[in-house]
Motif scaffolding. Structure first.
Motif, short mmCIF file in Angstrom:
data_model
loop_
_atom_site.label_atom_id
_atom_site.label_comp_id
_atom_site.label_asym_id
_atom_site.label_seq_id
_atom_site.Cartn_x
_atom_site.Cartn_y
_atom_site.Cartn_z
N ALA A 361 0.82 -1.21 0.00
CA ALA A 361 0.00 0.00 0.00
C ALA A 361 0.85 1.26 0.00
CB ALA A 361 -0.93 0.00 1.22
N ASN A 362 2.11 1.16 0.38
CA ASN A 362 2.99 2.34 0.44
C ASN A 362 3.81 2.55 -0.84
OD1 ASN A 362 2.32 3.14 3.07
ND2 ASN A 362 3.78 1.70 3.98
N LEU A 363 3.70 1.61 -1.80
CA LEU A 363 4.55 1.69 -2.99
C LEU A 363 4.23 2.89 -3.87
CD1 LEU A 363 4.88 -2.07 -4.00
CD2 LEU A 363 6.57 -0.62 -2.88
N ALA A 364 2.95 3.22 -4.01
CA ALA A 364 2.57 4.35 -4.87
C ALA A 364 3.15 5.66 -4.32
CB ALA A 364 1.05 4.44 -4.99
N GLU A 365 3.04 5.86 -3.01
CA GLU A 365 3.61 7.07 -2.40
C GLU A 365 5.13 7.07 -2.49
OE1 GLU A 365 3.71 9.58 1.83
OE2 GLU A 365 2.68 7.63 1.73
N ALA A 366 5.73 5.91 -2.26
CA ALA A 366 7.19 5.80 -2.35
C ALA A 366 7.67 6.17 -3.75
CB ALA A 366 7.64 4.39 -2.00
N SER A 367 6.99 5.67 -4.77
CA SER A 367 7.36 5.97 -6.15
C SER A 367 7.27 7.46 -6.43
CB SER A 367 6.45 5.19 -7.11
OG SER A 367 6.76 5.49 -8.45
N LYS A 368 6.20 8.08 -5.98
CA LYS A 368 6.00 9.52 -6.20
C LYS A 368 7.08 10.34 -5.50
CE LYS A 368 2.61 13.23 -5.46
NZ LYS A 368 1.27 13.55 -4.90
N VAL A 369 7.33 10.02 -4.24
CA VAL A 369 8.31 10.77 -3.45
C VAL A 369 9.71 10.62 -4.03
CG1 VAL A 369 9.48 10.82 -1.21
CG2 VAL A 369 6.99 10.73 -1.31
N LEU A 370 10.08 9.40 -4.40
CA LEU A 370 11.42 9.15 -4.90
C LEU A 370 11.65 9.72 -6.30
CD1 LEU A 370 11.80 5.54 -3.49
CD2 LEU A 370 13.18 7.52 -2.84
N LYS A 371 10.60 9.76 -7.12
CA LYS A 371 10.73 10.39 -8.44
C LYS A 371 11.05 11.88 -8.28
CE LYS A 371 7.72 7.36 -11.18
NZ LYS A 371 6.42 7.27 -11.87
N VAL A 372 10.33 12.54 -7.36
CA VAL A 372 10.59 13.96 -7.12
C VAL A 372 12.00 14.16 -6.57
CG1 VAL A 372 9.92 15.97 -5.73
CG2 VAL A 372 8.16 14.54 -6.76
N ALA A 373 12.41 13.29 -5.65
CA ALA A 373 13.74 13.41 -5.03
C ALA A 373 14.84 13.26 -6.07
CB ALA A 373 13.90 12.37 -3.93
N THR A 374 14.71 12.29 -6.99
CA THR A 374 15.76 12.09 -7.99
C THR A 374 15.74 13.17 -9.07
OG1 THR A 374 14.27 10.54 -9.14
CG2 THR A 374 15.94 9.60 -7.68
N GLN A 375 14.57 13.73 -9.34
CA GLN A 375 14.50 14.83 -10.32
C GLN A 375 15.16 16.09 -9.78
OE1 GLN A 375 10.28 15.11 -11.03
NE2 GLN A 375 10.25 13.34 -12.42
N ARG A 376 15.01 16.33 -8.47
CA ARG A 376 15.56 17.54 -7.88
C ARG A 376 17.01 17.38 -7.41
NH1 ARG A 376 11.45 20.47 -3.89
NH2 ARG A 376 13.02 22.08 -4.26
N ASP A 377 17.44 16.15 -7.22
CA ASP A 377 18.82 15.88 -6.81
C ASP A 377 19.23 14.58 -7.49
OD1 ASP A 377 21.27 15.53 -5.67
OD2 ASP A 377 20.55 15.32 -3.60
N TYR A 378 19.77 14.72 -8.69
CA TYR A 378 20.14 13.55 -9.49
C TYR A 378 21.24 12.73 -8.83
CZ TYR A 378 22.43 10.90 -13.19
OH TYR A 378 23.00 9.89 -13.90
N GLU A 379 22.16 13.37 -8.12
CA GLU A 379 23.36 12.70 -7.62
C GLU A 379 23.16 12.10 -6.24
OE1 GLU A 379 26.42 15.60 -7.98
OE2 GLU A 379 26.57 15.41 -10.15
#
Length: 455
Positions: A361-379
């Motif tokens: 049940a937490n995978l959808a939120e995890a995917s959303k949060v981590l996509k934003v995190a990698t877009q804003r901080d690639y490294e």
């Protein structure tokens, strides 16, 4: 020249080249990532970077996990500061002096020019090597070694002289940057006093250091020149900003708690000290020492001083997550992300907690949060790793491989990155942004792998 003599010459050249290569410095320390520290360093350096004519946000400041006092620049607009520099500083203004000096190196393009100076010095060294090897091959070993040693000394002197010139220019630029930013130079002078004491402490009493033997101008001479310039500044008597100083003491306490042995931390910050910096330091010390209850006690006191502070909530979530309680870590980390304006490092930690619950049940939120995190901080390899786990658990194996390729590329593993990128391309529609990204990683990784094999 006879064949045996020619062979000796080749062996001598090969041996000397091995010595030269082995002498090159290698950056082996790890980069420490912390949202609060990075934001603080950015804030105190913004005016200085503007004076150096850098665009807002262009200057990158990295914290290196090394207890020695040092800071340096590499090619580009990046400053690397050893953790020991922050530990030894007493005020944020001392750090500003260090940053102002390093900005002088960036402004002067010193990293690139040092490479050219190194090439020139190497030429001197190689010329003496060839002359010395020729003399050895001709049957005059003493003359050959003399030529070799003279050349090495000349090459070293050339590099040291060039480095001293760079340091003097960077000091002059630092004065301008401090004045342009309306920052007092008192911190720069006081930090030089620390360096001078360290220089005396590490130098045996019977050793006489001359200017020609070091790569920096003598600290005492630098301090005097800088004092003469900085005391004339209209900003010399500007007092410290209490809010910035409080932030500095917090990150210093956090860093000491994270880097130093827990026993040493508890001696530096005894129980009677209930300041935020001390609570921060002891929280990390107890956590690292394997005492979760004591760590939680310090964290609760700390959060009580500022219940909605994103960095304190981040600390609470981090300790809960690393203590095996990912579900309990999610609420404070969610609030920390929201209150920090979606800071990517905190977002990455929240994504990690969501994935670690093993709850679909937490995978959808995890995917959303981590996509934003990698877009804003690639490294951030950790963010890519957890995003890959999220994709894999959602059944999207191709994008899991793409995230893995991103992680491996950042970790300097071109062979693995190439394999992962190629697997990703097999499952992602051609021409889509993700396919093109996988293609870019594959091309870059293939080129890096080929260069690595050639070396």
């Amino acid at each position: 020249m006879s064949r045996p003599a020619l062979r000796r010459l080749r062996l001598a050249c090969a041996g000397a080249m091995a010595m030269i290569v082995a002498a090159q410095p290698v950056l082996a320390q790890s980069v420490l990532r912390d949202a609060e520290t990075e934001k603080f360093l950015s804030d105190i350096s913004a005016g200085l970077a503007k004076s150096a004519q850098l665009q807002p946000g262009a200057l990158k400041l990295f914290l290196i996990g090394d207890s020695s006092v040092n800071a340096f620049v590499a090619e580009g607009q990046a400053i690397y500061i050893n953790s020991g520099t922050i530990e030894q500083a007493d005020t944020y203004n001392e750090l500003q002096g260090v940053i102002a000096h390093e900005l002088g190196h960036i402004e002067g393009g010193d990293a690139a020019r040092s490479g050219l100076a190194g090439v020139a010095a190497t030429r001197v060294s190689l010329l003496s090597l060839l002359l010395g090897a020729a003399a050895i091959a001709a049957g005059a070993p003493e003359a050959g070694m003399a030529a070799f040693m003279a050349g090495q000394s000349a090459a070293e002197g050339k590099m040291l002289a060039y480095s001293r010139q760079q340091e003097g220019s960077a000091d002059a630029s630092a004065v301008r940057h401090l004045n342009d930013a309306h920052v007092t130079g008192r911190g720069m002078i006081s930090f030089f006093s620390k360096l001078k004491r360290e220089e005396y402490r590490l130098t045996p009493s019977y050793t006489k250091i001359t200017t020609f033997d070091v790569d920096h101008p003598m600290t005492q001479d630098r301090e005097q020149v800088l004092r003469d310039s900085l005391e004339k500044s209209p900003w010399w008597n500007t007092p410290l900003d209490p809010a910035l100083q409080a932030r500095f003491l917090r990150i210093k306490g956090k860093l000491i708690g994270y880097m130093d042995d827990p026993t040493i931390v508890l001696n530096k910050y005894p129980e009677r000290d209930q300041s935020p910096a001390a609570l921060y330091a002891r929280a990390y010390a107890w956590h690292r020492g394997g005492y979760p209850q004591q760590a939680a006690r310090e964290i609760d006191k700390l959060v009580a001083t500022s219940p909605h502070d994103p960095y304190l909530l981040e600390l609470k979530g981090q300790v809960l997550l690393e203590s095996g309680h990912p579900k309990e870590a999610i609420p404070p980390l969610r609030e920390a992300v929201a209150n920090s304006g979606n800071t990517p490092l905190i977002g990455s930690l929240l994504g990690h907690a969501l994935v670690s619950t093993d709850d679909p049940a937490n995978l959808a939120e995890a995917s959303k949060v981590l996509k934003v995190a990698t877009q804003r901080d690639y490294e951030n390899p950790d963010a890519w790793y957890n995003l890959g786990l999220t994709y894999a658990r959602q059944g999207d194996e191709a994008r899991a491989q793409l995230a893995t390729a991103e992680q491996q590329s950042l970790e300097g593993k071109p062979g693995l990155a190439l394999a992962s990128a190629e697997m990703a391309m097999r499952g992602i529609p051609a021409g889509t942004p993700d396919y093109l990204r996988a293609q870019d990683i594959a091309l870059t990784a293939r080129d890096a792998a080929q260069k690595k094999r050639k070396r």
